[in-house]
Design an enzyme around this catalytic site. Structure first.
Site, PDB file in Angstrom:
ATOM      1  N   ARG A 160       0.856  -1.188   0.000  1.00  0.00           N
ATOM      2  CA  ARG A 160       0.000   0.000   0.000  1.00  0.00           C
ATOM      3  C   ARG A 160       0.898   1.246   0.000  1.00  0.00           C
ATOM      4  O   ARG A 160       2.019   1.220   0.506  1.00  0.00           O
ATOM      5  CB  ARG A 160      -0.895   0.011   1.242  1.00  0.00           C
ATOM      6  CG  ARG A 160      -1.907  -1.114   1.259  1.00  0.00           C
ATOM      7  CD  ARG A 160      -2.712  -1.113   2.559  1.00  0.00           C
ATOM      8  NE  ARG A 160      -3.649  -2.227   2.595  1.00  0.00           N
ATOM      9  CZ  ARG A 160      -3.393  -3.429   3.094  1.00  0.00           C
ATOM     10  NH1 ARG A 160      -2.206  -3.680   3.634  1.00  0.00           N
ATOM     11  NH2 ARG A 160      -4.312  -4.372   3.072  1.00  0.00           N
TER      12      ARG A 160
ATOM     13  N   LYS B 178      -2.214  -1.795   7.942  1.00  0.00           N
ATOM     14  CA  LYS B 178      -3.660  -1.594   7.999  1.00  0.00           C
ATOM     15  C   LYS B 178      -4.352  -2.679   8.817  1.00  0.00           C
ATOM     16  O   LYS B 178      -5.239  -2.397   9.611  1.00  0.00           O
ATOM     17  CB  LYS B 178      -4.215  -1.575   6.570  1.00  0.00           C
ATOM     18  CG  LYS B 178      -5.708  -1.415   6.477  1.00  0.00           C
ATOM     19  CD  LYS B 178      -6.159  -1.414   5.024  1.00  0.00           C
ATOM     20  CE  LYS B 178      -7.661  -1.306   4.916  1.00  0.00           C
ATOM     21  NZ  LYS B 178      -8.095  -1.303   3.513  1.00  0.00           N
TER      22      LYS B 178
ATOM     23  N   HIS C 147      -2.822   3.029  -6.022  1.00  0.00           N
ATOM     24  CA  HIS C 147      -3.429   1.817  -5.462  1.00  0.00           C
ATOM     25  C   HIS C 147      -3.700   0.774  -6.550  1.00  0.00           C
ATOM     26  O   HIS C 147      -3.759  -0.422  -6.266  1.00  0.00           O
ATOM     27  CB  HIS C 147      -4.719   2.156  -4.706  1.00  0.00           C
ATOM     28  CG  HIS C 147      -5.249   1.009  -3.908  1.00  0.00           C
ATOM     29  ND1 HIS C 147      -4.669   0.623  -2.710  1.00  0.00           N
ATOM     30  CD2 HIS C 147      -6.267   0.146  -4.130  1.00  0.00           C
ATOM     31  CE1 HIS C 147      -5.319  -0.431  -2.236  1.00  0.00           C
ATOM     32  NE2 HIS C 147      -6.296  -0.734  -3.072  1.00  0.00           N
TER      33      HIS C 147
ATOM     34  N   ARG D  10      -1.589  -2.562  -6.995  1.00  0.00           N
ATOM     35  CA  ARG D  10      -1.915  -3.791  -6.267  1.00  0.00           C
ATOM     36  C   ARG D  10      -2.877  -4.660  -7.081  1.00  0.00           C
ATOM     37  O   ARG D  10      -2.708  -5.870  -7.150  1.00  0.00           O
ATOM     38  CB  ARG D  10      -2.500  -3.451  -4.897  1.00  0.00           C
ATOM     39  CG  ARG D  10      -1.462  -2.851  -3.968  1.00  0.00           C
ATOM     40  CD  ARG D  10      -2.047  -2.234  -2.712  1.00  0.00           C
ATOM     41  NE  ARG D  10      -2.848  -3.118  -1.908  1.00  0.00           N
ATOM     42  CZ  ARG D  10      -2.380  -4.032  -1.041  1.00  0.00           C
ATOM     43  NH1 ARG D  10      -1.079  -4.164  -0.873  1.00  0.00           N
ATOM     44  NH2 ARG D  10      -3.203  -4.766  -0.334  1.00  0.00           N
TER      45      ARG D  10
ATOM     46  N   HIS E  36      -3.448  -9.234   2.906  1.00  0.00           N
ATOM     47  CA  HIS E  36      -4.864  -9.434   3.224  1.00  0.00           C
ATOM     48  C   HIS E  36      -4.977 -10.542   4.263  1.00  0.00           C
ATOM     49  O   HIS E  36      -4.191 -11.484   4.255  1.00  0.00           O
ATOM     50  CB  HIS E  36      -5.658  -9.830   1.973  1.00  0.00           C
ATOM     51  CG  HIS E  36      -5.771  -8.729   0.978  1.00  0.00           C
ATOM     52  ND1 HIS E  36      -6.098  -8.942  -0.333  1.00  0.00           N
ATOM     53  CD2 HIS E  36      -5.592  -7.374   1.105  1.00  0.00           C
ATOM     54  CE1 HIS E  36      -6.129  -7.794  -0.968  1.00  0.00           C
ATOM     55  NE2 HIS E  36      -5.815  -6.829  -0.129  1.00  0.00           N
TER      56      HIS E  36
ATOM     57  N   TYR F 222      -6.006 -20.138  13.001  1.00  0.00           N
ATOM     58  CA  TYR F 222      -5.145 -21.315  12.936  1.00  0.00           C
ATOM     59  C   TYR F 222      -4.061 -21.253  11.861  1.00  0.00           C
ATOM     60  O   TYR F 222      -2.987 -21.801  12.037  1.00  0.00           O
ATOM     61  CB  TYR F 222      -5.988 -22.574  12.734  1.00  0.00           C
ATOM     62  CG  TYR F 222      -6.792 -22.920  13.949  1.00  0.00           C
ATOM     63  CD1 TYR F 222      -6.184 -23.416  15.092  1.00  0.00           C
ATOM     64  CD2 TYR F 222      -8.168 -22.737  13.974  1.00  0.00           C
ATOM     65  CE1 TYR F 222      -6.911 -23.730  16.228  1.00  0.00           C
ATOM     66  CE2 TYR F 222      -8.912 -23.048  15.103  1.00  0.00           C
ATOM     67  CZ  TYR F 222      -8.278 -23.540  16.222  1.00  0.00           C
ATOM     68  OH  TYR F 222      -9.006 -23.836  17.336  1.00  0.00           O
TER      69      TYR F 222
END
Length: 165
Positions: free
Chosen positions: A10, A37, A104, A107, A130, A140
């Site tokens: 980012r 973020k 942006h 990405r 993400h 997990y």
């Protein structure tokens, strides 16, 4: 802009980068939790092309101290470059329409390419920092998938080099 394309981070992560986050020996950039973020540290494998850009940045800015910003603000070196700088550069380059391209968008370009190349979707998502939407999976599965991501980022660097001439 080149480093943004090569790393798919980012813009805020790029702008705030300091030299202590970069490990030239392992070709890795570790962005600390407080700058992310999603509030988790992010490991960015660096392609040979990204390392080369970082070396060029050091020569241009003369900054090498751990706390120095890769891209210091021109008015106050203790702060990173302004939030509008990257998109302003794109506007000066002729991308003056929001629909054409903004920082942006790098990405999305990377994500599309990586998926089209057949990289594992989870590896692509990890590279973009993400997080898993499923709470149980997120709790997990802490895999970083670094070997695949290193290959992906080097292939991406090679691809960008091949199309830029």
């Amino acid at each position: 802009m080149r480093l943004l394309l090569l790393t798919s981070v980012r813009t805020a992560e790029l702008r705030g980068a300091t030299w202590k986050e970069i490990d030239f020996n392992t070709a890795t950039w570790i962005i600390p939790i407080e700058r992310m973020k999603m509030r988790r540290p992010h490991i960015v494998p660096l392609s040979a092309q990204a390392v080369q850009v970082l070396e060029q940045i050091q020569k241009i800015t003369g900054t090498k101290a751990a706390d120095d910003h890769l891209f210091p603000n021109v008015k106050d070196k203790s702060r990173p470059m302004a939030a509008t700088t990257i998109n302003a550069a794109l506007i000066r380059a002729g991308f003056n329409n929001e629909r054409l391209f903004r920082a942006h968008g790098a990405r999305g370009t990377f994500s599309t390419w990586a998926h089209e190349q057949g990289f594992a979707p989870l590896a692509v998502e990890r590279q973009l920092a993400h997080v898993e939407k499923n709470r149980a999976s997120r709790a997990y599965n802490k895999a970083e998938l670094l070997p695949e991501r290193r290959k992906m980022m080097q292939d991406w660097g090679d691809y960008l080099q091949s199309v830029s001439g």
